[in-house]
Design a protein around this motif. Structure first.
Motif, PDB file in Angstrom:
ATOM      1  N   ALA A 106       0.847  -1.188   0.000  1.00  0.00           N
ATOM      2  CA  ALA A 106       0.000   0.000   0.000  1.00  0.00           C
ATOM      3  C   ALA A 106       0.884   1.239   0.000  1.00  0.00           C
ATOM      4  O   ALA A 106       2.088   1.160   0.244  1.00  0.00           O
ATOM      5  CB  ALA A 106      -0.917   0.003   1.227  1.00  0.00           C
ATOM      6  N   GLY A 107       0.278   2.372  -0.246  1.00  0.00           N
ATOM      7  CA  GLY A 107       0.989   3.646  -0.208  1.00  0.00           C
ATOM      8  C   GLY A 107       0.403   4.553   0.853  1.00  0.00           C
ATOM      9  O   GLY A 107      -0.777   4.440   1.192  1.00  0.00           O
ATOM     10  N   THR A 108       1.218   5.453   1.362  1.00  0.00           N
ATOM     11  CA  THR A 108       0.702   6.404   2.349  1.00  0.00           C
ATOM     12  C   THR A 108      -0.089   7.516   1.669  1.00  0.00           C
ATOM     13  O   THR A 108      -0.922   8.157   2.297  1.00  0.00           O
ATOM     14  CB  THR A 108       1.843   7.007   3.194  1.00  0.00           C
ATOM     15  N   GLY A 109       0.154   7.735   0.391  1.00  0.00           N
ATOM     16  CA  GLY A 109      -0.598   8.727  -0.370  1.00  0.00           C
ATOM     17  C   GLY A 109      -1.627   8.051  -1.262  1.00  0.00           C
ATOM     18  O   GLY A 109      -1.495   6.877  -1.598  1.00  0.00           O
ATOM     19  N   GLY A 110      -2.634   8.805  -1.657  1.00  0.00           N
ATOM     20  CA  GLY A 110      -3.722   8.236  -2.443  1.00  0.00           C
ATOM     21  C   GLY A 110      -3.740   8.618  -3.906  1.00  0.00           C
ATOM     22  O   GLY A 110      -4.718   8.368  -4.602  1.00  0.00           O
ATOM     23  N   TRP A 111      -2.650   9.161  -4.420  1.00  0.00           N
ATOM     24  CA  TRP A 111      -2.635   9.678  -5.789  1.00  0.00           C
ATOM     25  C   TRP A 111      -2.837   8.610  -6.846  1.00  0.00           C
ATOM     26  O   TRP A 111      -3.353   8.897  -7.915  1.00  0.00           O
ATOM     27  CB  TRP A 111      -1.307  10.387  -6.096  1.00  0.00           C
ATOM     28  N   HIS A 112      -2.398   7.403  -6.591  1.00  0.00           N
ATOM     29  CA  HIS A 112      -2.390   6.361  -7.633  1.00  0.00           C
ATOM     30  C   HIS A 112      -3.370   5.222  -7.361  1.00  0.00           C
ATOM     31  O   HIS A 112      -3.237   4.150  -7.962  1.00  0.00           O
ATOM     32  CB  HIS A 112      -0.978   5.778  -7.768  1.00  0.00           C
ATOM     33  N   ILE A 113      -4.343   5.419  -6.478  1.00  0.00           N
ATOM     34  CA  ILE A 113      -5.276   4.338  -6.123  1.00  0.00           C
ATOM     35  C   ILE A 113      -5.855   3.705  -7.388  1.00  0.00           C
ATOM     36  O   ILE A 113      -6.344   4.402  -8.280  1.00  0.00           O
ATOM     37  CB  ILE A 113      -6.406   4.858  -5.205  1.00  0.00           C
ATOM     38  N   GLY A 114      -5.763   2.382  -7.466  1.00  0.00           N
ATOM     39  CA  GLY A 114      -6.299   1.626  -8.597  1.00  0.00           C
ATOM     40  C   GLY A 114      -5.365   1.494  -9.779  1.00  0.00           C
ATOM     41  O   GLY A 114      -5.649   0.746 -10.710  1.00  0.00           O
ATOM     42  N   CYS A 115      -4.232   2.195  -9.744  1.00  0.00           N
ATOM     43  CA  CYS A 115      -3.284   2.151 -10.865  1.00  0.00           C
ATOM     44  C   CYS A 115      -2.353   0.947 -10.746  1.00  0.00           C
ATOM     45  O   CYS A 115      -2.032   0.513  -9.648  1.00  0.00           O
ATOM     46  CB  CYS A 115      -2.436   3.419 -10.889  1.00  0.00           C
ATOM     47  N   PRO A 116      -1.894   0.439 -11.881  1.00  0.00           N
ATOM     48  CA  PRO A 116      -0.902  -0.647 -11.843  1.00  0.00           C
ATOM     49  C   PRO A 116       0.455  -0.100 -11.418  1.00  0.00           C
ATOM     50  O   PRO A 116       0.672   1.119 -11.395  1.00  0.00           O
ATOM     51  CB  PRO A 116      -0.870  -1.142 -13.286  1.00  0.00           C
ATOM     52  N   ALA A 117       1.366  -0.991 -11.134  1.00  0.00           N
ATOM     53  CA  ALA A 117       2.737  -0.594 -10.816  1.00  0.00           C
ATOM     54  C   ALA A 117       3.333   0.148 -12.011  1.00  0.00           C
ATOM     55  O   ALA A 117       2.973  -0.106 -13.162  1.00  0.00           O
ATOM     56  CB  ALA A 117       3.574  -1.822 -10.472  1.00  0.00           C
TER      57      ALA A 117
END
Length: 166
Positions: free
Chosen positions: A42-53
């Motif tokens: 997971a990431g601490t930021g939400g900018w890329h939610i749902g995006c692939p690596a």
């Protein structure tokens, strides 16, 4: 024996933490220990939610037979700090964010990945996002080294906790 739940965390969950998840999954599979671990990132930021690596992370991982294509970014939440047995941050900034999210009783589960490396010059996995192509290989090298040691430690701890037969 219970499953050990481990969450790898970076800032956006598109470079370092999905790479760590993929590396750790591969190592666990090689050791035949799939039923002993639940692995996520997971990431601490939400900018890329749902995006692939990141495609560069996927390419570097693919060259080492690690498939990140199915992974999708998500943001870490308070419930994660309670649910997971190990919360493994890629750098100090994200470690501090995890500590802020976690209740005091769950804070000891928060560690830096490179604490498990042999003798790191630095305890932070550098973020390759803004670097060149070689940054992803360096990131993979560091993550692979630390994940090997982390898995060794977790498996040894699990073995030590096993009830002895008489």
């Amino acid at each position: 024996m219970d499953t050990h739940r481990i969450l790898f965390v970076c800032m956006g969950n598109i470079c370092r933490s999905p790479t760590a998840e993929g590396v750790f999954r591969k190592l666990v599979k090689q050791r035949g220990a799939e039923n002993q671990f639940e692995i996520d990132s997971a990431g601490t930021g939400g900018w890329h939610i749902g995006c692939p690596a990141d495609k560069r992370a996927q390419q570097a991982a693919s060259e080492r037979d690690i498939d990140l294509s199915a992974l999708r970014a998500r943001q870490v939440c308070v419930a994660d700090t309670r649910y997971y047995d190990s919360l493994i941050a890629m750098d100090n900034d994200n470690r501090l964010r995890l500590l802020e999210l976690a209740d005091e009783s769950h804070q000891p589960k928060v560690r830096l990945l490179l604490e498990y490396a042999d003798s790191p010059d630095n305890l932070e996995v550098p973020d390759p996002y803004y670097g060149g192509e070689n940054g992803f290989d360096l990131t993979l090298d560091l993550i692979e080294d630390a994940c090997h040691k982390l898995l060794d430690q977790l498996l040894a701890r699990r073995l030590a906790k096993r009830p002895r037969s008489r």
